[in-house]
Scaffold this motif. Structure first.
Motif, PDB file in Angstrom:
ATOM      1  N   ALA A  63       0.856  -1.199   0.000  1.00 35.46           N
ATOM      2  CA  ALA A  63       0.000   0.000   0.000  1.00 35.46           C
ATOM      3  C   ALA A  63       0.885   1.241   0.000  1.00 35.46           C
ATOM      4  N   PHE A  64       0.499   2.246  -0.776  1.00 40.35           N
ATOM      5  CA  PHE A  64       1.263   3.497  -0.731  1.00 40.35           C
ATOM      6  C   PHE A  64       0.622   4.505   0.207  1.00 40.35           C
ATOM      7  N   GLY A  65      -0.549   4.154   0.739  1.00 35.49           N
ATOM      8  CA  GLY A  65      -1.207   5.011   1.704  1.00 35.49           C
ATOM      9  C   GLY A  65      -2.199   4.209   2.516  1.00 35.49           C
ATOM     10  N   ALA A  66      -2.402   4.650   3.743  1.00 35.31           N
ATOM     11  CA  ALA A  66      -3.381   3.997   4.614  1.00 35.31           C
ATOM     12  C   ALA A  66      -3.951   5.036   5.562  1.00 35.31           C
ATOM     13  N   ALA A  67      -5.153   4.767   6.018  1.00 31.38           N
ATOM     14  CA  ALA A  67      -5.829   5.662   6.956  1.00 31.38           C
ATOM     15  C   ALA A  67      -6.651   4.809   7.910  1.00 31.38           C
ATOM     16  N   SER A  68      -7.468   5.468   8.714  1.00 32.32           N
ATOM     17  CA  SER A  68      -8.258   4.748   9.700  1.00 32.32           C
ATOM     18  C   SER A  68      -9.307   3.847   9.064  1.00 32.32           C
ATOM     19  N   ALA A  98      -5.445   4.504  -8.564  1.00 31.20           N
ATOM     20  CA  ALA A  98      -5.340   4.197  -7.139  1.00 31.20           C
ATOM     21  C   ALA A  98      -6.535   3.314  -6.782  1.00 31.20           C
ATOM     22  N   VAL A  99      -6.272   2.182  -6.145  1.00 30.59           N
ATOM     23  CA  VAL A  99      -7.325   1.257  -5.738  1.00 30.59           C
ATOM     24  C   VAL A  99      -7.425   1.322  -4.214  1.00 30.59           C
TER      25      VAL A  99
END
Length: 175
Positions: A86-91, A108-109
């Motif tokens: 993953a190139f990004g993650a959040a809550s 972006a998926v």
């Protein structure tokens, strides 16, 4: 005396918010934007959560989930490439880079974390029930947090809003 306790427990409280995820992670992120809410030791630790959520699924699990969601035999039917990391993650979820087949370009998926919406609803019910008994003054703020958080679960709406903004920017001569 309290400073020593804050020094000792600040990182443990933040670690607990990360482990609990969902509402608790999001609440910790919100608190991290308001320096007056908690002692500096906690604020220092909470600031780490701003834009720095850990991914909760590995690449193989994400690919399988996307394959099932799209009703495919193989993810390769739609994607020429799909990054495992993953190139990004959040809550709420995480985002993976992919390239569409047939020259469709880079995309972006975004996928939700496992059962995150169920956990959030359950957490909010417990917190609101407690507040309705002991701290009624916090109910309006909790309802607003709930409303804001619920909007984050609707990825289709988010994509539509992003497309709308992109269309508006593309019509502007400066962009």
């Amino acid at each position: 005396a309290y400073d020593a306790l804050h020094d000792l427990y600040a990182d443990k409280v933040v670690t607990l918010c990360i482990q609990l995820g969902g509402y608790f992670y999001k609440a910790a992120q919100i608190v991290s934007t308001r320096d007056e809410f908690v002692p500096p030791q906690y604020m220092r630790e909470l600031k780490r959560l701003q834009g720095n959520a850990p991914p909760q699924r590995g690449g193989a699990e994400v690919k399988e989930m996307v394959r099932e969601e799209l009703g495919l035999e193989s993810i390769g039917e739609v994607f020429e490439e799909f990054d495992d990391e993953a190139f990004g993650a959040a809550s709420v979820g995480q985002v993976h880079r992919a390239v569409l087949r047939g020259g469709g370009g880079e995309v972006a998926v975004k996928v939700k974390h496992p059962r995150v919406e169920d956990y959030f609803r359950s957490d909010m019910k417990i917190i609101k029930d407690f507040c309705s008994l002991a701290m009624r003054q916090h109910l309006p703020a909790l309802r607003e947090i709930e409303k804001q958080f619920m909007s984050e679960f609707d990825f289709t709406r988010e994509a539509s809003n992003m497309k709308h903004v992109a269309d508006m920017l593309n019509r502007h001569p400066k962009w």
